[in-house]
Write a protein that holds these residues in place. Structure first.
Motif, PDB file in Angstrom:
ATOM      1  N   VAL A  61      58.922   6.477  66.738  1.00 11.89           N
ATOM      2  CA  VAL A  61      58.817   7.561  65.757  1.00 11.89           C
ATOM      3  C   VAL A  61      59.556   7.184  64.476  1.00 11.89           C
ATOM      4  CG1 VAL A  61      59.354   9.986  65.273  1.00 11.89           C
ATOM      5  CG2 VAL A  61      58.553   9.322  67.552  1.00 11.89           C
ATOM      6  N   LEU A  62      60.730   6.616  64.623  1.00 14.75           N
ATOM      7  CA  LEU A  62      61.517   6.190  63.461  1.00 14.75           C
ATOM      8  C   LEU A  62      60.787   5.113  62.669  1.00 14.75           C
ATOM      9  CD1 LEU A  62      64.197   6.561  61.984  1.00 14.75           C
ATOM     10  CD2 LEU A  62      65.232   4.927  63.574  1.00 14.75           C
ATOM     11  N   SER A  63      60.206   4.152  63.368  1.00 11.14           N
ATOM     12  CA  SER A  63      59.459   3.087  62.701  1.00 11.14           C
ATOM     13  C   SER A  63      58.238   3.642  61.982  1.00 11.14           C
ATOM     14  CB  SER A  63      59.030   2.032  63.723  1.00 11.14           C
ATOM     15  OG  SER A  63      58.330   0.984  63.106  1.00 11.14           O
ATOM     16  N   GLY A  64      57.531   4.565  62.629  1.00 10.66           N
ATOM     17  CA  GLY A  64      56.362   5.172  61.985  1.00 10.66           C
ATOM     18  C   GLY A  64      56.732   5.859  60.695  1.00 10.66           C
ATOM     19  N   PHE A  65      57.874   6.544  60.690  1.00  8.68           N
ATOM     20  CA  PHE A  65      58.339   7.217  59.474  1.00  8.68           C
ATOM     21  C   PHE A  65      58.691   6.219  58.378  1.00  8.68           C
ATOM     22  CE2 PHE A  65      62.327   8.442  57.227  1.00  8.68           C
ATOM     23  CZ  PHE A  65      61.741   9.257  56.269  1.00  8.68           C
ATOM     24  N   LEU A  66      59.535   5.245  58.699  1.00  7.76           N
ATOM     25  CA  LEU A  66      60.034   4.319  57.673  1.00  7.76           C
ATOM     26  C   LEU A  66      58.919   3.456  57.096  1.00  7.76           C
ATOM     27  CD1 LEU A  66      63.393   3.252  59.363  1.00  7.76           C
ATOM     28  CD2 LEU A  66      63.121   4.679  57.322  1.00  7.76           C
ATOM     29  N   ILE A  67      58.042   2.954  57.958  1.00  6.51           N
ATOM     30  CA  ILE A  67      56.964   2.082  57.489  1.00  6.51           C
ATOM     31  C   ILE A  67      55.973   2.863  56.627  1.00  6.51           C
ATOM     32  CG2 ILE A  67      55.003   0.665  58.201  1.00  6.51           C
ATOM     33  CD1 ILE A  67      57.822  -0.612  58.516  1.00  6.51           C
ATOM     34  N   THR A  68      55.623   4.067  57.034  1.00  2.13           N
ATOM     35  CA  THR A  68      54.704   4.885  56.235  1.00  2.13           C
ATOM     36  C   THR A  68      55.338   5.231  54.894  1.00  2.13           C
ATOM     37  OG1 THR A  68      53.820   5.821  58.277  1.00  2.13           O
ATOM     38  CG2 THR A  68      53.289   6.965  56.230  1.00  2.13           C
ATOM     39  N   ARG A  69      56.609   5.546  54.896  1.00  2.18           N
ATOM     40  CA  ARG A  69      57.342   5.852  53.655  1.00  2.18           C
ATOM     41  C   ARG A  69      57.281   4.671  52.682  1.00  2.18           C
ATOM     42  NH1 ARG A  69      63.385   5.532  52.823  1.00  2.18           N
ATOM     43  NH2 ARG A  69      63.939   7.063  51.224  1.00  2.18           N
ATOM     44  N   ILE A  70      57.494   3.474  53.206  1.00  3.64           N
ATOM     45  CA  ILE A  70      57.446   2.274  52.368  1.00  3.64           C
ATOM     46  C   ILE A  70      56.029   2.048  51.838  1.00  3.64           C
ATOM     47  CG2 ILE A  70      57.598  -0.249  52.421  1.00  3.64           C
ATOM     48  CD1 ILE A  70      59.933   0.106  54.434  1.00  3.64           C
ATOM     49  N   LEU A  71      55.036   2.157  52.725  1.00  3.15           N
ATOM     50  CA  LEU A  71      53.657   1.878  52.325  1.00  3.15           C
ATOM     51  C   LEU A  71      53.159   2.876  51.285  1.00  3.15           C
ATOM     52  CD1 LEU A  71      52.124   0.995  55.808  1.00  3.15           C
ATOM     53  CD2 LEU A  71      52.560  -0.588  53.920  1.00  3.15           C
ATOM     54  N   GLN A 175      51.794  -5.000  66.004  1.00  7.31           N
ATOM     55  CA  GLN A 175      50.377  -4.626  65.915  1.00  7.31           C
ATOM     56  C   GLN A 175      50.191  -3.428  64.984  1.00  7.31           C
ATOM     57  OE1 GLN A 175      49.523  -4.273  70.153  1.00  7.31           O
ATOM     58  NE2 GLN A 175      50.265  -6.373  70.392  1.00  7.31           N
ATOM     59  N   PHE A 176      51.139  -2.517  65.015  1.00  2.00           N
ATOM     60  CA  PHE A 176      51.140  -1.395  64.071  1.00  2.00           C
ATOM     61  C   PHE A 176      51.262  -1.902  62.630  1.00  2.00           C
ATOM     62  CE2 PHE A 176      54.089   1.665  61.826  1.00  2.00           C
ATOM     63  CZ  PHE A 176      53.142   2.637  61.555  1.00  2.00           C
ATOM     64  N   TYR A 177      52.160  -2.866  62.412  1.00  2.00           N
ATOM     65  CA  TYR A 177      52.334  -3.430  61.067  1.00  2.00           C
ATOM     66  C   TYR A 177      51.075  -4.131  60.573  1.00  2.00           C
ATOM     67  CZ  TYR A 177      57.368  -2.917  62.081  1.00  2.00           C
ATOM     68  OH  TYR A 177      58.613  -2.441  62.414  1.00  2.00           O
ATOM     69  N   LEU A 178      50.314  -4.725  61.488  1.00  2.00           N
ATOM     70  CA  LEU A 178      49.105  -5.444  61.093  1.00  2.00           C
ATOM     71  C   LEU A 178      47.985  -4.502  60.664  1.00  2.00           C
ATOM     72  CD1 LEU A 178      48.711  -8.350  63.689  1.00  2.00           C
ATOM     73  CD2 LEU A 178      49.064  -8.560  61.230  1.00  2.00           C
ATOM     74  N   ILE A 179      47.894  -3.358  61.322  1.00  2.00           N
ATOM     75  CA  ILE A 179      46.756  -2.461  61.104  1.00  2.00           C
ATOM     76  C   ILE A 179      47.048  -1.387  60.058  1.00  2.00           C
ATOM     77  CG2 ILE A 179      45.272  -0.738  62.230  1.00  2.00           C
ATOM     78  CD1 ILE A 179      45.722  -2.320  64.863  1.00  2.00           C
ATOM     79  N   PHE A 180      48.223  -0.777  60.144  1.00  2.00           N
ATOM     80  CA  PHE A 180      48.473   0.441  59.390  1.00  2.00           C
ATOM     81  C   PHE A 180      48.490   0.261  57.871  1.00  2.00           C
ATOM     82  CE2 PHE A 180      50.959   4.396  58.447  1.00  2.00           C
ATOM     83  CZ  PHE A 180      50.008   5.269  58.948  1.00  2.00           C
ATOM     84  N   PRO A 181      48.964  -0.864  57.325  1.00  2.00           N
ATOM     85  CA  PRO A 181      48.912  -1.012  55.861  1.00  2.00           C
ATOM     86  C   PRO A 181      47.511  -0.862  55.284  1.00  2.00           C
ATOM     87  CG  PRO A 181      50.331  -2.687  56.802  1.00  2.00           C
ATOM     88  CD  PRO A 181      49.663  -1.997  57.958  1.00  2.00           C
ATOM     89  N   ALA A 238      53.324   8.341  68.974  1.00  2.00           N
ATOM     90  CA  ALA A 238      54.749   8.271  68.602  1.00  2.00           C
ATOM     91  C   ALA A 238      54.885   7.764  67.177  1.00  2.00           C
ATOM     92  CB  ALA A 238      55.504   7.365  69.570  1.00  2.00           C
ATOM     93  N   LEU A 239      54.153   6.717  66.850  1.00  2.00           N
ATOM     94  CA  LEU A 239      54.162   6.181  65.484  1.00  2.00           C
ATOM     95  C   LEU A 239      53.586   7.213  64.505  1.00  2.00           C
ATOM     96  CD1 LEU A 239      52.878   2.702  66.597  1.00  2.00           C
ATOM     97  CD2 LEU A 239      55.109   3.080  65.553  1.00  2.00           C
ATOM     98  N   ALA A 240      52.563   7.951  64.951  1.00  2.00           N
ATOM     99  CA  ALA A 240      51.933   8.957  64.082  1.00  2.00           C
ATOM    100  C   ALA A 240      52.864  10.133  63.806  1.00  2.00           C
ATOM    101  CB  ALA A 240      50.631   9.446  64.712  1.00  2.00           C
ATOM    102  N   PHE A 241      53.659  10.540  64.789  1.00  2.00           N
ATOM    103  CA  PHE A 241      54.645  11.596  64.552  1.00  2.00           C
ATOM    104  C   PHE A 241      55.594  11.163  63.431  1.00  2.00           C
ATOM    105  CE2 PHE A 241      53.665  13.668  68.673  1.00  2.00           C
ATOM    106  CZ  PHE A 241      53.765  14.991  68.275  1.00  2.00           C
ATOM    107  N   GLY A 242      56.025   9.904  63.473  1.00  2.00           N
ATOM    108  CA  GLY A 242      56.889   9.401  62.410  1.00  2.00           C
ATOM    109  C   GLY A 242      56.176   9.337  61.070  1.00  2.00           C
ATOM    110  N   ALA A 243      54.912   8.892  61.097  1.00  2.00           N
ATOM    111  CA  ALA A 243      54.136   8.821  59.856  1.00  2.00           C
ATOM    112  C   ALA A 243      53.990  10.198  59.229  1.00  2.00           C
ATOM    113  CB  ALA A 243      52.764   8.212  60.140  1.00  2.00           C
ATOM    114  N   ALA A 244      53.842  11.231  60.063  1.00  2.00           N
ATOM    115  CA  ALA A 244      53.710  12.600  59.553  1.00  2.00           C
ATOM    116  C   ALA A 244      54.955  13.024  58.776  1.00  2.00           C
ATOM    117  CB  ALA A 244      53.452  13.565  60.707  1.00  2.00           C
ATOM    118  N   LEU A 245      56.115  12.558  59.207  1.00  2.00           N
ATOM    119  CA  LEU A 245      57.350  12.886  58.487  1.00  2.00           C
ATOM    120  C   LEU A 245      57.341  12.323  57.069  1.00  2.00           C
ATOM    121  CD1 LEU A 245      60.189  12.401  61.129  1.00  2.00           C
ATOM    122  CD2 LEU A 245      59.583  14.511  59.942  1.00  2.00           C
TER     123      LEU A 245
END
Length: 426
Positions: A61-71, A175-181, A238-245
């Motif tokens: 969840v933390l990674s989903g938030f931080l990575i989405t914030r950066i992107l 794998q999340f880093y490869l796809i989500f950007p 879990a990653l999506a919950f973080g991305a939502a933040l």
């Protein structure tokens, strides 16, 4: 989410990229997540929290938030620059210490196997050697979780290595880093919101399918449980919950109330499941799991009660919600329990948590091997003073090694490329 929460776009995507502020409290949450994972792997019940695997989902969840914030902040750049900057930062931060860990750990395993005949046939070493012989390409390419997923259908050998087995989580992250950007770049804000919400809804439905239909299709229910646990798509919520933040501006009037409500639901569901599991005869489910024992066992633990049998459907989501409401206040610089989460010791442990996570498992394997020289682990560690001393010594060595890695290896690489790593301070 509180009924009083209001949601709006968090970032103005027409703005130029800005340097992202450091968010206090997140390093403290990292530290707690790392020590939860250490606790769940510790063999003695005295210091073991068998629900500690939730630390992995807190990381997600933390990674989903931080990575989405950066992107989102970098989205205005030309596509090539956007990708180049993001991937360069991830490579510099993650790859060097990961491959160093793998090289050193593999060397230690080979040396023990070749030069200490008394341990040559120890199960910990034979499993590790099997891993090195058959699984090294998967570890080097961050695809070990995919291999685990395919092992049943393709009849691939499976090795539960105590030196390497924990890094499936890093495979999911990569794998999340490869796809989500690409998803963030090519979807507009409204589309991205719908996509994130769809993931949060679909993933539990996949787990519901596994709990109701999959268990009757796949003969090895333990394997099915582990597939759900280590599969990137099944953990994507879990990653999506973080991305939502990062994507939504979630203004909670009562952050403590929201967190404790999520904690209550988490505990109520877990303890209720634990009660009925014990009633059905599953006495090996540890009380200190709070009903959240290792998810790989869940589909094997069949009871007369359907709501217990489908707990994979809702318990993962409750874990993610708990992480969401823990991280949400920190995402707006108002962390919960600031005296704890912003304390200097916990903050520093959060900064070195990557090393703590990487090194804790192989160090535990080495500790078990060392103790096995003198007899059975549980007999030797039965006296309270002995097991307490061994646990504290182990923790100290894990933290020391992570500290040395961070100060003299990781930071030097980061500092060398600091001019390219000056955004996304967390």
């Amino acid at each position: 989410m509180s009924g009083r929460s209001s949601i709006s776009t968090n970032l103005n995507l027409n703005d130029q990229p800005n340097k992202l502020d450091y968010l206090p409290g997140l390093d403290g949450i990292r530290a707690i997540a790392a020590f939860l994972v250490i606790s769940t792997h510790w063999p003695n019940l005295t210091f073991s929290l068998k629900f500690g695997w939730i630390g992995v989902n807190i990381f997600f969840v933390l990674s989903g938030f931080l990575i989405t914030r950066i992107l989102l902040n970098e989205k205005q750049k030309p596509f090539k620059s956007y990708l180049r900057t993001f991937f360069f930062k991830r490579v510099i931060r993650i790859f060097p210490v990961y491959y160093l860990y793998f090289a050193i750990t593999a060397t230690i395993v080979l040396c023990i196997y070749c030069f200490i005949p008394a341990l040559e046939h120890n199960q910990i070493i034979t499993q590790a050697m099997g891993t090195l012989k058959h699984d090294t390409p998967y570890y080097l390419t961050y695809t070990y979780n995919i291999k685990q997923n395919l092992s049943y259908a393709l009849h691939l050998p499976r090795y539960a290595s105590e030196f390497f087995g924990h890094v499936w989580t890093l495979a999911i992250e990569e794998q999340f880093y490869l796809i989500f950007p690409f998803i963030v770049y090519f979807l507009n804000t409204a589309q991205l919101k719908k996509f994130i919400l769809a993931i949060i809804v679909i993933c539990p439905l996949i787990r519901l399918w596994a709990a109701t239909i999959g268990v009757n299709v796949v003969s090895d229910r333990s394997f099915l449980g582990q597939v759900i646990y280590v599969n990137t798509f099944c953990q994507a919520d879990a990653l999506a919950f973080g991305a939502a933040l990062a994507l939504f501006d979630i203004k909670m009037r009562f952050p403590y109330r929201n967190f404790f409500a999520a904690a209550f639901l988490f505990l109520f569901a877990g303890v209720t499941c634990l009660f009925f599991l014990r009633k059905a005869g599953f006495f090996l489910v540890e009380a200190n799991s709070l009903g959240y024992n290792f998810p790989g066992f869940w589909f094997e633990e069949k009871t007369p009660w359907s709501l217990v049998n489908i707990r994979a459907f809702y318990q993962y989501t409750l874990v993610n919600l708990l992480a969401f409401f823990l991280i949400a206040p920190a995402s707006i610089k108002k962390p919960l329990f600031p005296a704890i989460l912003q304390s200097k010791p916990l903050n520093y442990l959060g900064k070195i948590s990557y090393g703590i996570y990487l090194f804790h498992f192989p160090l535990l394997a080495l500790l078990k091997l060392g103790v096995s020289y003198f007899g059975d682990w549980y007999k030797i560690t039965d006296p309270p003073l002995v097991r307490t001393s061994i646990f504290l010594l182990y923790l100290g060595v894990v933290v020391l090694l992570a500290h040395l890695s961070y100060q003299y290896f990781e930071r030097r690489i980061i500092d060398k490329y600091k001019y390219k790593l000056d955004n996304g301070s967390n």
